[in-house]
Design a protein around this motif. Structure first.
Motif, PDB file in Angstrom:
ATOM      1  N   LEU A 159       0.649  -1.317  -0.127  1.00  0.00           N
ATOM      2  CA  LEU A 159       0.027   0.085  -0.294  1.00  0.00           C
ATOM      3  C   LEU A 159       0.771   1.309   0.191  1.00  0.00           C
ATOM      4  N   MET A 160       1.640   1.504   0.651  1.00  0.00           N
ATOM      5  CA  MET A 160       2.805   2.761   0.598  1.00  0.00           C
ATOM      6  C   MET A 160       3.268   2.684  -0.487  1.00  0.00           C
ATOM      7  N   GLY A 161       3.900   1.434  -1.076  1.00  0.00           N
ATOM      8  CA  GLY A 161       4.272   1.446  -2.778  1.00  0.00           C
ATOM      9  C   GLY A 161       3.187   1.901  -3.961  1.00  0.00           C
ATOM     10  N   ALA A 162       2.344   1.580  -3.408  1.00  0.00           N
ATOM     11  CA  ALA A 162       0.941   2.233  -4.023  1.00  0.00           C
ATOM     12  C   ALA A 162       1.093   4.152  -4.261  1.00  0.00           C
ATOM     13  N   VAL A 163       0.946   4.069  -3.094  1.00  0.00           N
ATOM     14  CA  VAL A 163       0.659   5.510  -2.510  1.00  0.00           C
ATOM     15  C   VAL A 163       1.686   5.947  -3.492  1.00  0.00           C
ATOM     16  N   VAL A 164       3.491   6.095  -3.095  1.00  0.00           N
ATOM     17  CA  VAL A 164       3.828   6.619  -3.159  1.00  0.00           C
ATOM     18  C   VAL A 164       4.106   6.984  -5.357  1.00  0.00           C
ATOM     19  N   ALA A 165       3.546   5.651  -6.021  1.00  0.00           N
ATOM     20  CA  ALA A 165       3.537   5.854  -6.642  1.00  0.00           C
ATOM     21  C   ALA A 165       2.618   6.678  -7.187  1.00  0.00           C
ATOM     22  N   ILE A 166       1.020   6.624  -6.936  1.00  0.00           N
ATOM     23  CA  ILE A 166      -0.109   7.704  -7.137  1.00  0.00           C
ATOM     24  C   ILE A 166       0.546   9.090  -7.034  1.00  0.00           C
ATOM     25  N   LEU A 167       1.101   9.073  -6.377  1.00  0.00           N
ATOM     26  CA  LEU A 167       2.091  10.694  -5.996  1.00  0.00           C
ATOM     27  C   LEU A 167       3.652  11.452  -6.377  1.00  0.00           C
ATOM     28  N   LEU A 168       3.711  10.298  -6.887  1.00  0.00           N
ATOM     29  CA  LEU A 168       5.237  10.331  -7.964  1.00  0.00           C
ATOM     30  C   LEU A 168       4.638  11.687  -8.922  1.00  0.00           C
ATOM     31  N   PRO A 169       5.945  13.001  -8.294  1.00  0.00           N
ATOM     32  CA  PRO A 169       5.817  14.314  -8.759  1.00  0.00           C
ATOM     33  C   PRO A 169       6.227  13.769 -10.505  1.00  0.00           C
ATOM     34  N   GLY A 170       6.209  14.430 -11.661  1.00  0.00           N
ATOM     35  CA  GLY A 170       6.105  13.931 -12.587  1.00  0.00           C
ATOM     36  C   GLY A 170       5.870  12.805 -13.470  1.00  0.00           C
ATOM     37  N   ALA A 171       5.736  11.813 -13.167  1.00  0.00           N
ATOM     38  CA  ALA A 171       5.824  10.386 -13.339  1.00  0.00           C
ATOM     39  C   ALA A 171       4.671   9.318 -12.573  1.00  0.00           C
ATOM     40  N   PRO A 172       3.516   9.833 -12.250  1.00  0.00           N
ATOM     41  CA  PRO A 172       2.475   9.971 -11.320  1.00  0.00           C
ATOM     42  C   PRO A 172       2.057   8.121 -11.363  1.00  0.00           C
ATOM     43  N   MET A 173       1.555   7.301 -11.673  1.00  0.00           N
ATOM     44  CA  MET A 173       0.721   5.768 -11.584  1.00  0.00           C
ATOM     45  C   MET A 173      -1.030   6.745 -11.292  1.00  0.00           C
ATOM     46  N   PRO A 174      -1.972   5.984 -12.768  1.00  0.00           N
ATOM     47  CA  PRO A 174      -2.447   5.925 -12.051  1.00  0.00           C
ATOM     48  C   PRO A 174      -3.692   5.260 -11.185  1.00  0.00           C
ATOM     49  N   PRO A 175      -4.108   5.701 -10.368  1.00  0.00           N
ATOM     50  CA  PRO A 175      -4.523   5.501  -8.919  1.00  0.00           C
ATOM     51  C   PRO A 175      -5.292   3.939  -9.385  1.00  0.00           C
ATOM     52  N   GLU A 176      -6.378   3.484 -10.452  1.00  0.00           N
ATOM     53  CA  GLU A 176      -7.064   2.414 -10.915  1.00  0.00           C
ATOM     54  C   GLU A 176      -5.916   1.152 -11.540  1.00  0.00           C
ATOM     55  N   ARG A 177      -5.069   1.423 -12.063  1.00  0.00           N
ATOM     56  CA  ARG A 177      -4.506   0.534 -12.821  1.00  0.00           C
ATOM     57  C   ARG A 177      -3.908   0.357 -11.491  1.00  0.00           C
ATOM     58  N   LEU A 178      -3.149   0.452 -10.011  1.00  0.00           N
ATOM     59  CA  LEU A 178      -2.791   0.220  -9.183  1.00  0.00           C
ATOM     60  C   LEU A 178      -3.434  -0.581  -8.552  1.00  0.00           C
ATOM     61  N   ARG A 179      -5.001  -0.320  -8.208  1.00  0.00           N
ATOM     62  CA  ARG A 179      -5.629  -1.342  -7.496  1.00  0.00           C
ATOM     63  C   ARG A 179      -6.201  -2.420  -8.150  1.00  0.00           C
ATOM     64  N   ALA A 180      -5.719  -2.291  -9.635  1.00  0.00           N
ATOM     65  CA  ALA A 180      -6.029  -3.148 -10.539  1.00  0.00           C
ATOM     66  C   ALA A 180      -5.579  -4.544 -10.258  1.00  0.00           C
TER      67      ALA A 180
END
Length: 210
Positions: A159-180
């Protein structure tokens, strides 16, 4: 006038701390960490400035406690939402959605929180964090884990890794993809929890039929 009992004093302390933590979340979310002072927090909470230092060693530790409290309350609300979860898989789906939802809906607050954890000050063990840990551990146990103490730590890390990925400045991951990805890892159906859309995003992993 007779002196207050120990239980009354403890309840007053609990309420005072809760107001300070709520004020911290509100102000950091609105203004950012650097622009929020301890005096601002005390003023918003209607508390004496000295109470802040009495309860919390530093502003950073106060923020971590405040965000852990917010996460605990959001998770508890998700798990208690009607209709109540029918099984542990639904509980886990709601837990994932609750944490990812905070990253999506309160990016400034959660980015500041994660930045604090990743600095030399590190991870603060506090009562609010322990409440969050207890709920996550209970969720993992309900899901069917035979090793909830270690499996809870893995869930927290994911979960912490997913949160960081969502919030990464300049290269965020879509929350929907991480959820999937998380749902696929734990064998959860997309419709469980609080799905952000009727179908998972294109290219996301899905469970096989049957």
């Amino acid at each position: 006038m007779s002196p207050r009992s120990a239980s009354v004093n403890e309840e007053l302390r609990r309420r005072s701390q809760a107001r300070l933590l709520e004020a911290t979340v509100e102000l950091v979310d609105q203004r950012g960490y650097e622009a929020t002072t301890l005096a601002d927090i005390a003023d918003r909470a209607g508390a004496a400035r000295g109470l802040v230092s009495y309860y919390f060693p530093s502003k950073r530790e106060m923020l971590q406690s405040a965000v852990h409290r917010l996460m605990h309350l959001e998770l508890a609300a998700a798990l208690e939402r009607e209709p109540l979860p029918a099984d542990g898989r639904e509980q886990l789906a709601r837990a994932i959605d609750a944490i990812l939802g905070l990253a999506r809906d309160r990016p400034r607050l959660m980015r500041t929180h994660m930045a604090g954890i990743l600095t030399a000050e590190g991870f603060v063990q506090c009562p609010e964090q322990q409440k969050l840990a207890m709920l996550l551990r209970r969720t993992v146990a309900a899901y069917g884990s035979h090793k909830p103490d270690t499996d809870y730590l893995l869930l927290r890390a994911l979960l912490m890794g997913a949160v960081v990925a969502i919030l990464l400045p300049g290269a965020p991951m879509p929350p929907e993809r991480l959820r999937a990805e998380l749902f696929h890892r734990y064998g959860l159906e997309w419709h469980q929890g609080a799905p952000p859309s009727a179908e998972p995003p294109s290219g996301a992993p899905v469970l096989p039929e049957g």
